[in-house]
Design a protein around this motif. Structure first.
Motif: not given
Length: 292
Positions: A182, A184, A197-198, A260, A262-263
């Protein structure tokens, strides 16, 4: 005669005291045992007893009960009760667990622990830690450390895909997809103004091990999913280390692909180069799975 009676009386008292002391010493002996198969703490030794708690394998218990008893009196989890002797042993038991999601090996269980290594899905690990622990002590590739219980399973994962970090053959190509990382998007590439965002990145290598020239395009050959949900590719402006090009026999291409997402998701990266076998049947796509 009187002296003989006194002597016999003294001997009798001595024997009585010795017997009492021996009994007291025997009754106060403390024994240590380990649960070797999942046990229960019961309220009593009577037939009407009820279960108070479940006790996991390798939990350490101490008792003052006689070794000949069928049930031992112990205290576990703040409750005092009885456990069957047949569920206990004098040593710990080796237990096998399988990595069900990408996990890490750590130096300790403390808050300042450090990561030693990454462990791929499907890896078998052996532990003698209490199975009630949050982390288990294991040895992986010659290194001893601790792994989180939450990333392990008692069942070997079904072979629905290959774990991230493995090399797999697809037709005339050998494909390796590294562990997900992951990042930024702003600090990694300094070009993100889209509210992403991630970003998860994978390092991928593709080698042509066949006799014919092949063309590879990471943008179309690789697709990421979380469950059945397609994860959109991410195209960093300042990174041109992509997987694309003509591969002659024996040559290789490598680089990163970005998505793109989410973690903390269970991910599946599918590779499909649309090759066909000698009977003109399309070669089935391969997939790599794990958690980011």
């Amino acid at each position: 005669m009187g002296s003989l009676k006194k002597l016999l009386a003294v001997i009798a008292v001595f024997i009585l005291l010795f017997g009492m002391l021996s009994h007291s010493a025997s009754a106060s002996s403390k024994y240590t045992y380990y649960v070797h198969k999942t046990a229960y703490l019961y309220s009593s030794t009577k037939s009407s007893k009820v279960k108070l708690k479940t006790i996991d394998i390798n939990v350490k218990l101490t008792t003052y009960s006689k070794k000949t008893s069928s049930m031992f009196k112990v205290t576990y989890g703040g409750k005092t009760g009885y456990v069957y002797k047949s569920y206990l042993s004098t040593g710990t038991t080796a237990v096998t667990r399988y990595v069900k999601s990408a996990s890490n090996l750590y130096t300790s269980t403390s808050s300042n622990k450090k990561k030693i290594a990454s462990i791929t899905v499907g890896t078998a690990l052996t532990t003698r830690s209490p199975l009630s622990s949050t982390m288990y002590k294991v040895t992986y590739k010659g290194k001893t450390g601790y792994v989180y219980k939450s990333g392990l399973s008692s069942q070997k994962p079904a072979a629905t895909g290959h774990a991230f970090g493995q090399s797999v053959r697809y037709g005339s190509l050998e494909v390796m997809v590294g562990l997900p990382e992951n990042v930024d998007p702003y600090y990694a590439f300094q070009d993100d103004y889209s509210g992403v965002n991630n970003v998860v990145q994978f390092y991928v290598t593709v080698k042509n091990i066949g006799k014919d020239t092949q063309y590879v395009d990471g943008g179309t050959d690789l697709n990421l999913y979380s469950g059945s949900v397609y994860q959109h590719p991410y195209y960093p402006i300042y990174n041109d280390n992509t997987i694309m090009g003509t591969l002659h026999p024996g040559s290789m291409t490598s680089g990163y692909v970005y998505y793109e997402t989410d973690p903390g998701l269970n991910l599946k990266l599918v590779f499909d180069n649309y090759q066909y076998d000698r009977n003109f049947n399309k070669i089935k796509a391969i997939s790599f799975t794990g958690r980011n």
